[in-house]
Design a protein around this motif. Structure first.
Motif, PDB file in Angstrom:
ATOM      1  N   LEU A  72      -1.233  11.239   0.990  1.00  0.00           N
ATOM      2  CA  LEU A  72      -2.190  10.133   0.950  1.00  0.00           C
ATOM      3  C   LEU A  72      -2.992  10.201  -0.344  1.00  0.00           C
ATOM      4  O   LEU A  72      -3.162  11.280  -0.912  1.00  0.00           O
ATOM      5  CB  LEU A  72      -3.156  10.211   2.133  1.00  0.00           C
ATOM      6  CG  LEU A  72      -2.546  10.109   3.518  1.00  0.00           C
ATOM      7  CD1 LEU A  72      -3.612  10.390   4.579  1.00  0.00           C
ATOM      8  CD2 LEU A  72      -1.908   8.747   3.730  1.00  0.00           C
ATOM      9  N   LYS A  73      -3.490   9.067  -0.771  1.00  0.00           N
ATOM     10  CA  LYS A  73      -4.310   9.044  -1.985  1.00  0.00           C
ATOM     11  C   LYS A  73      -5.506   9.985  -1.830  1.00  0.00           C
ATOM     12  O   LYS A  73      -5.868  10.691  -2.771  1.00  0.00           O
ATOM     13  CB  LYS A  73      -4.780   7.640  -2.304  1.00  0.00           C
ATOM     14  CG  LYS A  73      -5.550   7.571  -3.613  1.00  0.00           C
ATOM     15  CD  LYS A  73      -5.922   6.157  -3.993  1.00  0.00           C
ATOM     16  CE  LYS A  73      -6.607   6.187  -5.358  1.00  0.00           C
ATOM     17  NZ  LYS A  73      -6.973   4.845  -5.780  1.00  0.00           N
ATOM     18  N   ALA A  85       4.903  13.434   3.034  1.00  0.00           N
ATOM     19  CA  ALA A  85       4.000  12.358   2.633  1.00  0.00           C
ATOM     20  C   ALA A  85       2.768  12.925   1.945  1.00  0.00           C
ATOM     21  O   ALA A  85       2.422  14.100   2.099  1.00  0.00           O
ATOM     22  CB  ALA A  85       3.576  11.532   3.846  1.00  0.00           C
ATOM     23  N   GLU A 135       0.788  -1.235   0.000  1.00  0.00           N
ATOM     24  CA  GLU A 135       0.000   0.000   0.000  1.00  0.00           C
ATOM     25  C   GLU A 135       0.822   1.289   0.000  1.00  0.00           C
ATOM     26  O   GLU A 135       0.297   2.351  -0.303  1.00  0.00           O
ATOM     27  CB  GLU A 135      -0.924   0.022   1.232  1.00  0.00           C
ATOM     28  CG  GLU A 135      -1.894  -1.141   1.303  1.00  0.00           C
ATOM     29  CD  GLU A 135      -2.922  -1.110   0.191  1.00  0.00           C
ATOM     30  OE1 GLU A 135      -3.308  -0.007  -0.240  1.00  0.00           O
ATOM     31  OE2 GLU A 135      -3.336  -2.193  -0.247  1.00  0.00           O
ATOM     32  N   GLN A 136       2.105   1.197   0.372  1.00  0.00           N
ATOM     33  CA  GLN A 136       2.900   2.403   0.577  1.00  0.00           C
ATOM     34  C   GLN A 136       4.154   2.411  -0.283  1.00  0.00           C
ATOM     35  O   GLN A 136       4.768   1.367  -0.505  1.00  0.00           O
ATOM     36  CB  GLN A 136       3.314   2.514   2.049  1.00  0.00           C
ATOM     37  CG  GLN A 136       2.125   2.606   2.990  1.00  0.00           C
ATOM     38  CD  GLN A 136       2.591   2.733   4.411  1.00  0.00           C
ATOM     39  OE1 GLN A 136       2.760   3.846   4.895  1.00  0.00           O
ATOM     40  NE2 GLN A 136       2.820   1.611   5.075  1.00  0.00           N
ATOM     41  N   GLU A 153       7.851   4.773  -1.263  1.00  0.00           N
ATOM     42  CA  GLU A 153       8.803   5.841  -0.972  1.00  0.00           C
ATOM     43  C   GLU A 153       9.430   6.229  -2.303  1.00  0.00           C
ATOM     44  O   GLU A 153       9.744   5.365  -3.120  1.00  0.00           O
ATOM     45  CB  GLU A 153       9.883   5.359  -0.009  1.00  0.00           C
ATOM     46  CG  GLU A 153      10.891   6.439   0.349  1.00  0.00           C
ATOM     47  CD  GLU A 153      11.908   5.987   1.381  1.00  0.00           C
ATOM     48  OE1 GLU A 153      12.759   6.829   1.737  1.00  0.00           O
ATOM     49  OE2 GLU A 153      11.869   4.828   1.835  1.00  0.00           O
ATOM     50  N   LYS A 190      -2.062   2.954  -4.871  1.00  0.00           N
ATOM     51  CA  LYS A 190      -1.322   3.019  -3.608  1.00  0.00           C
ATOM     52  C   LYS A 190      -2.032   3.963  -2.642  1.00  0.00           C
ATOM     53  O   LYS A 190      -2.720   4.899  -3.042  1.00  0.00           O
ATOM     54  CB  LYS A 190       0.122   3.476  -3.843  1.00  0.00           C
ATOM     55  CG  LYS A 190       0.932   2.492  -4.674  1.00  0.00           C
ATOM     56  CD  LYS A 190       1.019   1.126  -4.023  1.00  0.00           C
ATOM     57  CE  LYS A 190       1.807   0.151  -4.849  1.00  0.00           C
ATOM     58  NZ  LYS A 190       1.808  -1.194  -4.293  1.00  0.00           N
ATOM     59  N   HIS A 191      -1.852   3.718  -1.363  1.00  0.00           N
ATOM     60  CA  HIS A 191      -2.498   4.497  -0.306  1.00  0.00           C
ATOM     61  C   HIS A 191      -1.670   5.725   0.102  1.00  0.00           C
ATOM     62  O   HIS A 191      -2.230   6.784   0.388  1.00  0.00           O
ATOM     63  CB  HIS A 191      -2.712   3.591   0.914  1.00  0.00           C
ATOM     64  CG  HIS A 191      -3.069   4.312   2.174  1.00  0.00           C
ATOM     65  ND1 HIS A 191      -4.279   4.945   2.351  1.00  0.00           N
ATOM     66  CD2 HIS A 191      -2.365   4.513   3.311  1.00  0.00           C
ATOM     67  CE1 HIS A 191      -4.310   5.501   3.553  1.00  0.00           C
ATOM     68  NE2 HIS A 191      -3.164   5.258   4.156  1.00  0.00           N
ATOM     69  N   ARG A 192      -0.330   5.570   0.103  1.00  0.00           N
ATOM     70  CA  ARG A 192       0.525   6.615   0.680  1.00  0.00           C
ATOM     71  C   ARG A 192       1.877   6.609  -0.016  1.00  0.00           C
ATOM     72  O   ARG A 192       2.427   5.559  -0.317  1.00  0.00           O
ATOM     73  CB  ARG A 192       0.706   6.323   2.164  1.00  0.00           C
ATOM     74  CG  ARG A 192       1.484   7.318   2.953  1.00  0.00           C
ATOM     75  CD  ARG A 192       1.337   6.964   4.464  1.00  0.00           C
ATOM     76  NE  ARG A 192       1.947   7.969   5.281  1.00  0.00           N
ATOM     77  CZ  ARG A 192       3.164   7.870   5.806  1.00  0.00           C
ATOM     78  NH1 ARG A 192       3.895   6.808   5.599  1.00  0.00           N
ATOM     79  NH2 ARG A 192       3.644   8.845   6.548  1.00  0.00           N
ATOM     80  N   ILE A 193       2.407   7.820  -0.247  1.00  0.00           N
ATOM     81  CA  ILE A 193       3.744   7.994  -0.806  1.00  0.00           C
ATOM     82  C   ILE A 193       4.525   8.889   0.148  1.00  0.00           C
ATOM     83  O   ILE A 193       4.019   9.932   0.568  1.00  0.00           O
ATOM     84  CB  ILE A 193       3.708   8.665  -2.200  1.00  0.00           C
ATOM     85  CG1 ILE A 193       2.849   7.870  -3.174  1.00  0.00           C
ATOM     86  CG2 ILE A 193       5.127   8.840  -2.745  1.00  0.00           C
ATOM     87  CD1 ILE A 193       2.579   8.605  -4.485  1.00  0.00           C
ATOM     88  N   ILE A 194       5.751   8.485   0.462  1.00  0.00           N
ATOM     89  CA  ILE A 194       6.613   9.311   1.309  1.00  0.00           C
ATOM     90  C   ILE A 194       7.889   9.680   0.555  1.00  0.00           C
ATOM     91  O   ILE A 194       8.254   9.019  -0.418  1.00  0.00           O
ATOM     92  CB  ILE A 194       6.966   8.626   2.651  1.00  0.00           C
ATOM     93  CG1 ILE A 194       7.851   7.389   2.427  1.00  0.00           C
ATOM     94  CG2 ILE A 194       5.716   8.290   3.449  1.00  0.00           C
ATOM     95  CD1 ILE A 194       8.508   6.880   3.693  1.00  0.00           C
TER      96      ILE A 194
END
Length: 182
Positions: free
Chosen positions: A172-173, A170, A89-90, A92, A124-128
């Motif tokens: 979030l979607k 970060a 889900e995440q 980078e 994807k739920h989250r990108i950092i």
């Protein structure tokens, strides 16, 4: 791997062996290396990174992949994007752009398209993204892309002979969706 994202000026794609000379040149530039984990960069390191890249495993949790930011017309590499599939889900991301291509909106254009791909195509739920706290241009780019600063870690990394700070950003979607619609 047939992965390609096309933008107005760029093609984001898997690395090719022919990219390695230019990749080595900009990574060896002290201006580029200032906020990176390396000080010197040579062709053998580029070859080693290329040889270790298994694009057939693209998307597998825990793995990093290097993508080229190439000129859409000439296919010459201008920079690269590192993708880390943290879990299902995440993500980078990291990015490096050769000095002569900076301040032209190229990184914004390429990363915007990649973010679209990660949230829309891969769901994807989250990108950092983590950056050196002194790397003002990278932090400004992340803000412009819609990332929010989640943390500032003080003297958390021993980096090039001294303790340094890092900032984590970060998106979030849900935030991406609301930014895309405004």
């Amino acid at each position: 791997m047939k992965f390609k994202i096309m933008t107005q000026r760029t093609c984001i794609r898997a690395f090719e062996y022919d990219d390695l000379v230019l990749f080595t040149e900009y990574r060896a530039d002290p201006f580029i290396a200032k906020y990176q984990s390396w000080t010197d960069y040579n062709f053998e390191q580029s070859q080693s990174l290329f040889a270790a890249m298994d694009y057939n495993a693209f998307g597998m949790p825990g793995l990093w992949f290097q993508l080229a930011i190439a000129d859409k017309q000439t296919q010459l590499i201008m920079g690269d994007i590192a993708l880390h599939f943290i879990d299902n889900e995440q993500m980078e991301i990291g990015f490096t752009l050769a000095q002569q291509y900076q301040q032209q909106g190229i990184a914004f254009e390429a990363l915007s398209a990649l973010i679209d791909y990660l949230f829309i195509e891969l769901n994807k739920h989250r990108i950092i993204a983590t950056t050196d706290a002194e790397n003002i241009p990278s932090m400004a780019l992340l803000n412009k892309l819609g990332f929010r600063k989640e943390g500032h870690f003080y003297k958390n990394i021993f980096f090039k002979g001294q303790w340094g700070d890092e900032c984590v950003f970060a998106m979030l979607k849900d935030e991406y969706s609301s930014n895309a619609n405004s």
